[in-house]
Design an enzyme around this catalytic site. Sequence first.
Site, PDB file in Angstrom:
ATOM      1  CG  ASP A   1      10.209   0.681  -6.264  1.00  0.00           C
ATOM      2  OD1 ASP A   1      11.258   1.328  -6.155  1.00  0.00           O
ATOM      3  OD2 ASP A   1       9.509   0.325  -5.301  1.00  0.00           O
TER       4      ASP A   1
ATOM      5  CD  GLU B   1       9.647   2.028   3.406  1.00  0.00           C
ATOM      6  OE1 GLU B   1      10.063   2.079   2.235  1.00  0.00           O
ATOM      7  OE2 GLU B   1       8.824   1.180   3.799  1.00  0.00           O
TER       8      GLU B   1
HETATM    9  O1  KIV Z   1       7.305  -0.005  -3.073  1.00  0.00           O
HETATM   10  C1  KIV Z   1       6.814   1.033  -2.622  1.00  0.00           C
HETATM   11  O2  KIV Z   1       5.584   1.219  -2.590  1.00  0.00           O
HETATM   12  C2  KIV Z   1       7.724   2.051  -2.120  1.00  0.00           C
HETATM   13  C3  KIV Z   1       7.150   3.152  -1.315  1.00  0.00           C
HETATM   14  C4  KIV Z   1       6.677   2.640  -0.020  1.00  0.00           C
HETATM   15  C5  KIV Z   1       8.087   4.284  -1.165  1.00  0.00           C
HETATM   16  O3  KIV Z   1       8.897   1.957  -2.330  1.00  0.00           O
END
Ligand code: KIV
Length: 264
Positions: A82, A181
């Site tokens: 991410d 989400e």
């Molecule tokens: O940060 C995270 O864990 C996410 C997931 C919930 C998709 O973006």
Amino acid sequence: MMTVPAFRARKGSPQPLVVLTACDAMTTAAAEAAGVDALLVGDSLGMVELGYESTLPVTMDDMVHHTKAVGRRRREALLIADMPWLSYHLGAKAAVENAARFVREAGVDAVKIEGGAKRLEVIRALLDAEIPVMGHLGLTPQSVLKMGGYKVQARTADAAAALIDDAIAIAEAGVFSIVLEGIPSTLSGRVTASVAVPTIGIGAGPDCDGQVLVIHDMLGMLPGGAPKFVRRYADLHATATDAIRRWADDVRGKTFPSSDESYG
Ligand code: KIV
């Protein structure tokens, strides 16, 4: 070993994609042993590992540190990191430099960024640098201040239509998959039918090409309740607390360590 093209090719497959967050060697080992298709080092680790109230304080250094640990233990699953808040909001050049850190330092296969059409320039720059991108629409936690909390999104017809437009825009720009989400199930089904890439749902109902959960939530690793969309498969917090309490009792009762647990 799962690759980005193999993951993308699972669009519409009768076998849904299984994606799970991981944040260290231990969670990676468990998820790998269970055979998940992809590991997501989500910036949710800021809340479940680092103790923050939101994902906003999470830095690139935090994310790279954890992603390196996951990368060392990853064997078969696709590895996605991410991009944290402000790592891709200050221009395409900075976004590519930050994403490249995940590739160079942690060996990821792809990065994930939140947002729709307004992220097209960044998505194109990342793809131009040969870094595959996963999208993320709906309840995007990095927008918590704007959303006024963690609320289900796109409940009105206009907002639903805008989300579908965003999904089509980023899919056509080349993202290989989109996380959906916190949106109504019917909308997830419409998005899934509108794009040629796999949709991965979390709190988005069953009509997606795959599902993702935060490992801490599904394993009950922390005290307290879980959101409605989480199914708890274990209560590791209770198991760990019980084990530690029994060990503490043994220490206080002077039955630990025994002679078998000591060196002669
Ligand atoms: O940060 C995270 O864990 C996410 C997931 C919930 C998709 O973006």
